[in-house]
Design a protein around this motif. Structure first.
Motif, PDB file in Angstrom:
ATOM      1  N   LEU A  27      31.979  52.749  27.970  1.00 36.55           N
ATOM      2  CA  LEU A  27      31.362  51.756  27.109  1.00 36.55           C
ATOM      3  C   LEU A  27      31.779  50.337  27.486  1.00 36.55           C
ATOM      4  O   LEU A  27      32.883  50.100  27.967  1.00 36.55           O
ATOM      5  CB  LEU A  27      31.740  52.014  25.653  1.00 36.55           C
ATOM      6  CG  LEU A  27      31.349  53.376  25.083  1.00 36.55           C
ATOM      7  CD1 LEU A  27      31.765  53.469  23.624  1.00 36.55           C
ATOM      8  CD2 LEU A  27      29.857  53.631  25.237  1.00 36.55           C
ATOM      9  N   THR A  28      30.869  49.420  27.225  1.00 38.54           N
ATOM     10  CA  THR A  28      31.160  48.001  27.250  1.00 38.54           C
ATOM     11  C   THR A  28      30.808  47.459  25.868  1.00 38.54           C
ATOM     12  O   THR A  28      30.151  48.138  25.069  1.00 38.54           O
ATOM     13  CB  THR A  28      30.338  47.254  28.318  1.00 38.54           C
ATOM     14  OG1 THR A  28      28.951  47.223  27.902  1.00 38.54           O
ATOM     15  CG2 THR A  28      30.448  47.939  29.669  1.00 38.54           C
ATOM     16  N   GLY A  82      22.736  57.984  25.183  1.00 38.08           N
ATOM     17  CA  GLY A  82      22.365  57.615  26.550  1.00 38.08           C
ATOM     18  C   GLY A  82      20.949  58.064  26.874  1.00 38.08           C
ATOM     19  O   GLY A  82      20.152  57.310  27.455  1.00 38.08           O
ATOM     20  N   HIS A 118      27.294  54.957  28.421  1.00 40.30           N
ATOM     21  CA  HIS A 118      26.539  53.769  28.826  1.00 40.30           C
ATOM     22  C   HIS A 118      25.676  54.088  30.045  1.00 40.30           C
ATOM     23  O   HIS A 118      26.093  54.829  30.938  1.00 40.30           O
ATOM     24  CB  HIS A 118      27.513  52.633  29.175  1.00 40.30           C
ATOM     25  CG  HIS A 118      26.841  51.405  29.709  1.00 40.30           C
ATOM     26  ND1 HIS A 118      26.255  50.464  28.896  1.00 40.30           N
ATOM     27  CD2 HIS A 118      26.651  50.980  30.989  1.00 40.30           C
ATOM     28  CE1 HIS A 118      25.739  49.497  29.653  1.00 40.30           C
ATOM     29  NE2 HIS A 118      25.965  49.790  30.914  1.00 40.30           N
ATOM     30  N   ASN A 162      18.378  55.878  25.169  1.00 40.12           N
ATOM     31  CA  ASN A 162      18.160  54.613  25.871  1.00 40.12           C
ATOM     32  C   ASN A 162      17.127  54.770  26.981  1.00 40.12           C
ATOM     33  O   ASN A 162      16.259  53.910  27.174  1.00 40.12           O
ATOM     34  CB  ASN A 162      19.481  54.110  26.448  1.00 40.12           C
ATOM     35  CG  ASN A 162      19.411  52.676  26.928  1.00 40.12           C
ATOM     36  OD1 ASN A 162      18.852  51.819  26.250  1.00 40.12           O
ATOM     37  ND2 ASN A 162      19.972  52.405  28.101  1.00 40.12           N
ATOM     38  N   SER A 183      37.177  52.515  25.873  1.00 39.04           N
ATOM     39  CA  SER A 183      35.957  52.923  25.177  1.00 39.04           C
ATOM     40  C   SER A 183      36.253  53.363  23.748  1.00 39.04           C
ATOM     41  O   SER A 183      35.478  53.083  22.822  1.00 39.04           O
ATOM     42  CB  SER A 183      35.272  54.053  25.950  1.00 39.04           C
ATOM     43  OG  SER A 183      34.792  53.610  27.198  1.00 39.04           O
ATOM     44  N   SER A 228      27.027  47.711  25.364  1.00 37.92           N
ATOM     45  CA  SER A 228      26.322  48.959  25.661  1.00 37.92           C
ATOM     46  C   SER A 228      25.193  49.200  24.657  1.00 37.92           C
ATOM     47  O   SER A 228      25.422  49.159  23.439  1.00 37.92           O
ATOM     48  CB  SER A 228      27.288  50.140  25.617  1.00 37.92           C
ATOM     49  OG  SER A 228      28.192  50.103  26.700  1.00 37.92           O
ATOM     50  N   CYS A 273      23.835  51.811  23.668  1.00 30.98           N
ATOM     51  CA  CYS A 273      24.061  52.977  22.814  1.00 30.98           C
ATOM     52  C   CYS A 273      24.811  52.622  21.536  1.00 30.98           C
ATOM     53  O   CYS A 273      24.812  53.399  20.573  1.00 30.98           O
ATOM     54  CB  CYS A 273      24.810  54.069  23.579  1.00 30.98           C
ATOM     55  SG  CYS A 273      26.494  53.633  24.027  1.00 30.98           S
TER      56      CYS A 273
END
Length: 288
Positions: free
Chosen positions: A244-245, A202, A233, A205, A279, A248, A250
Motif C-alpha cells: 500500500l501507499t 485490487g 495496490h 480497481n 502497509s 492506493s 483500494c
C-alpha cells in the motif's frame, strides 16, 4: 507492530514457495494472523507443519495445493476439470475445518480454462490461449451449478466459505463476477443468505477501470454479504499485488467497512517484512 485481530497477512507475500520457510519467517517477525495462500508447493507433511505454530488461520483457494498443476476452475466447460476443481475445493474446506481456519475463500472460475499462470513482469494474471467471448452464459451457468454444490457442502461440514470477487483489465473477457450486473445476476439465482464475498479491492480497481462502473455502486450491491477484504495496490492495468501507499485506490472505500466485523487481508507478492509493516500502519490510519 502488533496486528489488529481483524488484520491478516497472506503468505503469498514471499517469493519463496516453500511454506515451511514462510511460516518460520512469519513466526520470527511475530506475524501470527495468516491467510494461507495459493502459491505454495505441495508438501505431504503440511498438517504437521501447520500444527507447529499457534497461528490464527484463513485459507485461500488452492490451499492446500495438489501434487498436479490443476488450475481451479469451477466454471469450466470441461466436465472433468470442473469436477476435479469442485472436489479439490471440498478437500480444501475439510482441511480448513481441521486446522481451525476461520474462513475459506475460493474463486468463481473463468470463462475459458487458463493455459498457465503468469509471473512475468510481476503480473499475476493467468495466461490464456483462446478467447471465446460467447462462452460467458455457459460458463456462468456452470459456475452456478458448482456454487450450489460447494455451498451445500460448506453447510454440511459447518465451514464458513466466501467467493472472491474478480476483476481484470487485460483479460476482462475471461473473468466472472467482476461487474455489478454479474452480482445482480448471481443474487437472482442464489438466495443471498447463502452467499458470502471476499471483496478483492485490487480486482475492483481493474474491473471498474475497464467496464467504467462506479466502485461505490459495486460496493453497495454486495456490502451486506462481504465477510472479508483482499487488499493490495495496482496500477489499474495489472494485478500487481503491491504494498500500500497513502494514495492506493483500494483505500478509497476502506472507510465503508470501518465498523463492519470482517477480515482485512493484505495480499502482496515479493514483499519484505518492512514494507508489510508500512502497509499495516497505513491501513490502521485509514480505519481510525
Amino acid at each position: 507492530m502488533k496486528l489488529r485481530d481483524d488484520f491478516f497477512i497472506s503468505t503469498t507475500f514471499s517469493n519463496n514457495r516453500n511454506l515451511k520457510d514462510v511460516l518460520k519467517k512469519c513466526f520470527d517477525n511475530k506475524l501470527t494472523n495468516l491467510e494461507l495462500g495459493s502459491t505454495h508447493l505441495y508438501d505431504n507433511n503440511i498438517n504437521k507443519l501447520i500444527d507447529r505454530y499457534q497461528f490464527n488461520y484463513l485459507t485461500h483457494n488452492f490451499f492446500p495445493p495438489k501434487k498436479n498443476n490443476l488450475i481451479l476452475n469451477i466454471a469450466s466447460l470441461n466436465k472433468s476439470i470442473r469436477k476435479e476443481s469442485v472436489n479439490h475445493i471440498k478437500y480444501c474446506m475439510k482441511f480448513a475445518k481441521i486446522i481451525g481456519s476461520q474462513l475459506y475463500t475460493f474463486h468463481p472460475g473463468f470463462i475459458d480454462d487458463p493455459l498457465s499462470t503468469n509471473i512475468e513482469g510481476r503480473n499475476y494474471d493467468f495466461k490464456w490461449i483462446n478467447r471465446n467471448k460467447n462462452n460467458f452464459d455457459r460458463a456462468f451457468n456452470k459456475m452456478l451449478e458448482s456454487l450450489k454444490i460447494i455451498i451445500d457442502f460448506s453447510i454440511k461440514i459447518e465451514m464458513k466459505v466466501a467467493i472472491e470477487t474478480e476483476g481484470s483489465f487485460k483479460n476482462s473477457d475471461k473473468v466472472l463476477l467482476q461487474t455489478p450486473d454479474d452480482f445482480q445476476r448471481l443474487y437472482d439465482k442464489i438466495d443471498e443468505k447463502f452467499l458470502n464475498f471476499n471483496l478483492n479491492l485490487g480486482h475492483l480497481n481493474l474491473a471498474s477501470r475497464y467496464y467504467k462502473f462506479k466502485k461505490k455502486d459495486f460496493v453497495d450491491i454486495i456490502f451486506n454479504n462481504v465477510v472479508a477484504l483482499e487488499i493490495s495496490h495496482n496500477n489499474g492495468f495489472l494485478d500487481q499485488h503491491k504494498c500500500l501507499t497513502e494514495s492506493s485506490p483500494c483505500l478509497n472505500y476502506i472507510y465503508k467497512f470501518k465498523d463492519k466485523k470482517i477480515f482485512k487481508i493484505l495480499e502482496f507478492r515479493d514483499t519484505n517484512i518492512k514494507d508489510i509493516h508500512k502497509s499495516i500502519k497505513i491501513l490502521k490510519q485509514k480505519l481510525k
